[in-house]
Write a protein that holds these residues in place. Sequence first.
Motif, short mmCIF file in Angstrom:
data_model
loop_
_atom_site.label_atom_id
_atom_site.label_comp_id
_atom_site.label_asym_id
_atom_site.label_seq_id
_atom_site.Cartn_x
_atom_site.Cartn_y
_atom_site.Cartn_z
N HIS A 1 -9.29 -23.26 -40.00
CA HIS A 1 -8.86 -22.04 -39.34
C HIS A 1 -8.07 -21.15 -40.26
CE1 HIS A 1 -10.17 -22.25 -35.25
NE2 HIS A 1 -10.01 -23.55 -35.32
N ALA B 1 -8.89 -18.42 -44.24
CA ALA B 1 -9.28 -17.05 -44.46
C ALA B 1 -10.67 -16.73 -43.94
CB ALA B 1 -9.19 -16.72 -45.93
N SER B 2 -11.30 -15.74 -44.58
CA SER B 2 -12.49 -15.14 -43.97
C SER B 2 -13.72 -16.03 -44.06
CB SER B 2 -12.75 -13.79 -44.62
OG SER B 2 -12.35 -13.83 -45.95
N VAL C 1 -12.02 -15.51 -35.80
CA VAL C 1 -11.35 -15.84 -34.56
C VAL C 1 -11.56 -14.69 -33.58
CG1 VAL C 1 -9.14 -16.42 -33.54
CG2 VAL C 1 -9.66 -17.13 -35.86
N ARG C 2 -11.58 -13.49 -34.13
CA ARG C 2 -11.78 -12.31 -33.32
C ARG C 2 -12.54 -11.32 -34.18
NH1 ARG C 2 -6.45 -9.65 -30.75
NH2 ARG C 2 -7.50 -7.69 -30.45
N GLU D 1 -3.73 -15.59 -47.72
CA GLU D 1 -4.22 -15.48 -46.34
C GLU D 1 -5.66 -14.96 -46.26
OE1 GLU D 1 -2.03 -16.49 -44.00
OE2 GLU D 1 -0.56 -16.82 -45.59
N TYR D 2 -6.08 -14.17 -47.23
CA TYR D 2 -7.36 -13.50 -47.09
C TYR D 2 -8.48 -14.05 -47.98
CZ TYR D 2 -5.86 -9.93 -43.85
OH TYR D 2 -5.45 -9.29 -42.73
N ALA D 3 -8.14 -14.28 -49.26
CA ALA D 3 -9.21 -14.64 -50.19
C ALA D 3 -9.78 -16.01 -49.85
CB ALA D 3 -8.66 -14.63 -51.61
N PHE E 1 -3.68 -18.12 -34.01
CA PHE E 1 -5.12 -17.93 -33.78
C PHE E 1 -5.50 -18.47 -32.41
CE2 PHE E 1 -5.65 -18.20 -38.59
CZ PHE E 1 -5.65 -16.82 -38.70
N ARG F 1 -6.33 -11.87 -37.53
CA ARG F 1 -5.74 -12.26 -38.80
C ARG F 1 -4.55 -11.37 -39.17
NH1 ARG F 1 -6.87 -15.72 -42.06
NH2 ARG F 1 -8.82 -16.15 -41.01
#
Lengths: 323, 278
Positions: free
Chosen positions: A31, A34-35, A40-41, B90-92, B170, B176
């Motif tokens: 979860h 990251a992408s 999740v949404r 958080e993103y990569a 989440f 995010r």
Amino acid sequence: MTGQHYNKTSNARGAASVSPAAGGHAAAGKHAAASSAPRVRRAGLADTIMYAVFLIAALISVICVLLICLFLFANGLPPIIKIGALEFLTGLVWKPASGIYGIAPMIIGSLYVTAGAMLAGVPAGVLTAVFLAGFCPDRLHRLLSPAVSLLAGIPSVVYGFFGLVLIVPIMQSLFGTGKNIFTASILLGIMILPTVVSVSETALRAVPDNYYEGALALGATHEYAFFFTVLPAAKSGVTAAIILGVGRSIGETMAVIMVAGNQPAIPDSIFKGVRTMTANIVLEMGYAADLHREALIGTAVVLFVFILVINLLFSIVKRGMKA
Amino acid sequence: MKNILRDPLSFFLRVLVYAAAVLTSAVIVCILGYIFVKGVPHITPSLFEWKYNSTNVSLMPAFINTLIMTALALLLAGPPGVFSAIFMTEYARRGNRIISVVRIAAETLSGIPSIVYGLFGSLLFVVYLHWGYSILAGAFTLAIMILPLIMRTSEEALLAVSDSFREGSFGLGAGRLRTVFLIVLPAAVPGILAGIILAVGRVVGETAALIFTAGTVARIPADLFSSARTLSVHMYSLSNEGLYINQAYATAVVLLLLVVAINTFSQALAGRITKTEL
């Protein structure tokens, strides 16, 4: 430790993509991953915009590195070519007034001073790290460890000033010259102490306890166990500490200027003054013009290349540590 | 004595280790002690007068310039540093090529000596962009210099936030972005702040990167495009001129106290996070 916990989950993330049923821990990690994880949404407009913002922010450091390389090389390489690369790098005479630009004395000066700093700082630093990691009562550790990191925070001008008002006069009365390689080495040795101590100590503490315990069980004394099993096991960490120290001392400027004497000639003893590449730039940049100024930028390019090589060595050693 | 005879090498090693520890402690005490003993008696009210002149050798303008410089550098480096850390943690995606490129860039930046930054800043901001010796040129140069530090410490702070925070967010249906700004970032604030304060310490102590970007004028600047010396540059000028050695000692004391206070504050903050996490 949280850091270790995180590493575990992130390993699990890698595994999760291969085998989806890798257990609860891996699924939980997914979860946060990251992408790559199922959304999740649905991502809204704000999400997309902020993703771009974060990405651009991350790329700023890359742009900075490229800009630095571009500006240094674009301004520094032409004069090196104009003077002649061989002449510039190996020329023994630096006389801007007569148009002679050889930076060999400065390169050698930087190397001498750095080597001296290593001789002065590394043994003391590594042994202090051994003390902190293995010989130090807890109470003393709470005092000494912050004191060492305090040493890291002292600005280099203050170090230089300290060297100028205390070490230089002492050297003057002992050896006849105050501002020389010896003084600069001692001062730089002090300046790299905190780096060497803290990085080495971390490396020593990262060695699993059973190395030490195993040695004790085989009849080694506390000292033997530490010096002949724990220290060799932390070898790559200590090496990394030393390389960091080399980088710091070759790049150090203000402190060195104040205590090294700055004569642009190859010294014949360690009690002679010396000029480093960094000092060369600061001392003459203020008034230099035309080719002289460009030659100073060329000096910075040479210094920059040295630093890049040291960085490369550092990352190789660090990679070796992980493996 | 019995120990020496039984095992001389062990004894020798122990002596060596203790000697090194004593030496290191002696160096610390010596530096701080010498500068304080010599400097404290020369801290006079005239040192803190508003305008600098050759009779009072005031450090006040330099002190105020330091504050301005620090604020500007943080304003410039703070948001990109923290945002970059958010991207990285958080993103990569894992194994994303951008991550390794950014990491190599940050490592390279943190290894570059300050004089090279100074020269680069002088080439780009002072000459190429025609800003001249100015506070702004100095601040941009320093911002690039502290960027890797802020990136690394923020990244560590974000990584230290337990994944259960993210999962909980989440699980409650947050996206995010909301999770990052309302859950993860607040939890990481002490760590990020510790890194930023560490960066302040570097800005305050920096000299080589400023001499050829912000210049050495000992006045409070009229605008961002005027030259101004910070406390460290002031310190360098004083000891270089060699005329005001007592004031140089006193300035060194002020500079030391400032930097020590900043670093202690940062460590206290960083210490607090590890404690709460444990």
